[in-house]
Scaffold this motif. Structure first.
Motif, PDB file in Angstrom:
ATOM      1  N   LYS A 101       0.831  -1.210   0.000  1.00 41.64           N
ATOM      2  CA  LYS A 101       0.000   0.000   0.000  1.00 41.64           C
ATOM      3  C   LYS A 101       0.865   1.259   0.000  1.00 41.64           C
ATOM      4  N   SER A 102       1.854   1.282   0.901  1.00 41.12           N
ATOM      5  CA  SER A 102       2.707   2.471   0.990  1.00 41.12           C
ATOM      6  C   SER A 102       3.502   2.645  -0.289  1.00 41.12           C
ATOM      7  N   THR A 103       3.900   1.518  -0.887  1.00 42.44           N
ATOM      8  CA  THR A 103       4.660   1.582  -2.135  1.00 42.44           C
ATOM      9  C   THR A 103       3.810   2.218  -3.227  1.00 42.44           C
ATOM     10  N   GLY A 123       2.415   7.453   9.931  1.00 46.19           N
ATOM     11  CA  GLY A 123       2.508   7.135  11.357  1.00 46.19           C
ATOM     12  C   GLY A 123       3.310   5.864  11.540  1.00 46.19           C
ATOM     13  N   GLU A 124       3.841   5.343  10.468  1.00 53.53           N
ATOM     14  CA  GLU A 124       4.501   4.034  10.539  1.00 53.53           C
ATOM     15  C   GLU A 124       5.988   4.098  10.273  1.00 53.53           C
ATOM     16  N   GLU A 125       6.392   4.987   9.364  1.00 53.29           N
ATOM     17  CA  GLU A 125       7.803   5.006   8.982  1.00 53.29           C
ATOM     18  C   GLU A 125       8.433   6.357   9.298  1.00 53.29           C
ATOM     19  N   SER A 126       9.762   6.327   9.437  1.00 54.05           N
ATOM     20  CA  SER A 126      10.485   7.568   9.695  1.00 54.05           C
ATOM     21  C   SER A 126      10.788   8.251   8.364  1.00 54.05           C
ATOM     22  N   VAL A 169      -2.997   9.539   4.358  1.00 49.09           N
ATOM     23  CA  VAL A 169      -2.819   9.151   5.754  1.00 49.09           C
ATOM     24  C   VAL A 169      -2.447   7.680   5.806  1.00 49.09           C
ATOM     25  N   ASP A 170      -1.237   7.385   6.248  1.00 47.17           N
ATOM     26  CA  ASP A 170      -0.722   6.012   6.211  1.00 47.17           C
ATOM     27  C   ASP A 170      -0.226   5.627   7.599  1.00 47.17           C
ATOM     28  N   SER A 171      -0.886   4.877   8.370  1.00 44.32           N
ATOM     29  CA  SER A 171      -2.202   4.321   8.190  1.00 44.32           C
ATOM     30  C   SER A 171      -3.148   4.866   9.262  1.00 44.32           C
TER      31      SER A 171
HETATM   32 MG    MG Z   1       2.846   0.724   4.798  1.00 39.11          MG
END
Ligand code: MG
Ligand code: TYD
Length: 454
Positions: A101-103, A123-126, A169-171
């Motif tokens: 999804k993020s990709t 909210g998941e990755e730096s 917005v992830d996620s």
């Molecule tokens: Mg993701």
């Protein structure tokens, strides 16, 4: 302020009960009730600002609204969205963790960043992680503003400052509102945060894409609760162990829900697959029984898939039945028809059915291929690689007509199939052309004779 009270909320249907129950009284799901703390201020109503009352107006006097779409340039995604991202719409992109999804969204940013301002809230990755991914995907970064934040109020403040054209917005499960007294990822939080973000974006006509994680059983709080609120729900599916990914619209207020988009996950991100049939057939085994090709319709697009069956004798009292990509009950129905009408003893065999490539088939037109694959495996007769079968099977063992038979046959011919087995009534009056042999199927017995001839 009122003291917080405990309630139990169903993660499947959002029903609420004051006591914990093993089974949801509304939807009947087991083990789906989760404890939440609830304060009066956390209710959705508290976040809604009073509006000037609107009066009812005749439909005839209502102006046409222009549905302005932004073509993302990712053809497979545009197709599923109904021709592009509708300005001001809210899209939920749901899928299992790690599916891509993020990709996909980072690639979307790359495609749209040139034309507008995108606020990507993660909210998941730096930031460095996001930067590495963007580089890997060849995303220039132009027009993309990153915000690694989980607090809803901070996000909204940044949103007001930035005033983006698109908000990602992830996620949603990582976003947290201090007003709702429950943990991030809980149903109350997911609902509250999504409602607040949507309300703000809708007022400004900003497009929003919300990422929601789901697990195999769909049991993680989130996407189900949000489905009714958003304009479109896209499910990103596929087998993580394989590279194919399918994006499917489960709801779309601005387009059809029949279309699918097909991608392949490569080293440099998701690659569009414009010719999925060729991809799905590329590893087809030769000279092995139990494999049959079928042409299914996914929206307006005919796709050729391979159905595999493995039928092995067993002494077990309860033989095994496994179906991957085909409805479990449909498999039982077809086994019963074959047993009753052709006297094939599947009751003393284990049966495994699989659709190659992680595809999920709902089209009853696949019945013929499933039946042929089953008979082929049981009798150990190889189906020739140039034969393709389509048709729905009724309980009496009759082949029933399928929609768009011409379109399916044309796709089969394009991919080199020369024998196309179709329900008799789909063939009536048609003359086979260009070396194509149209094989009429009247009843299930015809399927057996067709195989016996090989
Ligand atoms: Mg993701
Ligand atoms: P990701 O987009 O992080 O999944 P999600 O956001 O749905 O949780 O995708 C993660 C997986 O994709 C990961 O296992 C690695 C793989 N991947 C590739 O194979 N190629 C790529 O170019 C990228 C960016 C990821």
């Amino acid at each position: 302020m009122k003291s917080p009270k405990k309630i139990f909320v169903c993660s499947e249907c959002d029903a609420q009960t004051p006591k914990w129950l093993g089974r949801c009284p509304e939807c009947g799901a087991w083990n789906s009730l989760m404890e939440e703390t609830y304060t009066a201020s956390a209710s959705a109503a508290a976040t809604v600002t009073p509006r000037v009352a609107e009066h009812a107006a005749p439909l005839t006097d209502t102006e046409d609204a222009d549905c302005v779409r932004t073509v993302t340039g990712i053809g497979e995604l545009d197709r599923v969205l109904g021709g592009g991202l509708v300005d001001g719409s809210v899209v939920l992109l749901a899928g299992e963790p790690g599916i891509g999804k993020s990709t996909l969204l980072m690639q979307l940013c790359g495609a749209l960043g040139m034309d507008g301002k995108i606020l990507y809230v993660s909210g998941e990755e730096s930031r460095p992680q996001l930067k590495i991914r963007a580089k890997r995907l060849g995303t220039s970064g132009e027009g993309i503003l990153l915000l690694t934040e989980t607090d809803l109020d901070t996000i909204l403040t940044e949103y007001e400052r930035v005033k983006p054209d698109i908000l990602i917005v992830d996620s949603i499960q990582t976003i947290y509102s201090q007003r709702a007294n429950s943990a991030p990822g809980s149903i109350t939080q997911v609902r509250e945060c999504a409602a607040a973000l949507m309300q703000r974006a809708k007022a400004d006509g900003v497009s929003v894409i919300i990422v929601g994680h789901v697990n195999k059983e769909g049991g993680i709080a989130g996407p189900k609760v949000l489905e009714h609120m958003v304009d479109a729900v896209l499910y990103f599916e596929g087998d993580r162990s394989q590279s194919y990914r399918i994006i499917r619209a489960a709801k779309n207020r601005y387009g059809s829900t029949n279309e699918i988009g097909v991608f392949e996950m490569c080293d440099s991100g998701l690659r569009e697959v414009e010719n999925p049939s060729a991809m799905l057939l590329s590893e087809r085994p030769t000279n092995v029984s139990g494999s049959c090709a079928v042409c299914i319709l996914e929206g307006t697009r005919p796709i050729i898939a391979e159905i595999q069956a493995l039928v092995t004798p067993t002494n077990a009292q309860n033989p095994r039945r496994t179906a991957n990509g085909i409805d479990y009950n449909r498999m039982f129905l077809l086994l019963a028809v074959l047993e009753k009408r052709l006297g094939l003893r599947f009751s003393s065999c284990d049966v495994y059915l699989n659709v190659i490539g992680g595809l999920r088939i709902d089209d009853p037109g696949a019945d013929a291929a499933v039946a042929l694959a089953l008979i082929s495996s049981m009798r150990d007769i190889v189906i020739p690689p140039d034969l393709i079968a389509m048709g729905e099977i009724g309980l009496a063992g009759e082949f029933r007509t399928i929609s768009s038979a011409d379109q399916r046959a044309a796709e089969a011919a394009r991919l080199g199939f020369t024998k196309i087995a179709l329900p008799k009534r789909c063939i009536d009056g048609k003359i086979a052309a260009g070396g194509i042999d149209l094989v009429p199927l009247g009843g299930i017995y015809d399927a057996l004779t067709l195989l016996a001839k090989q």
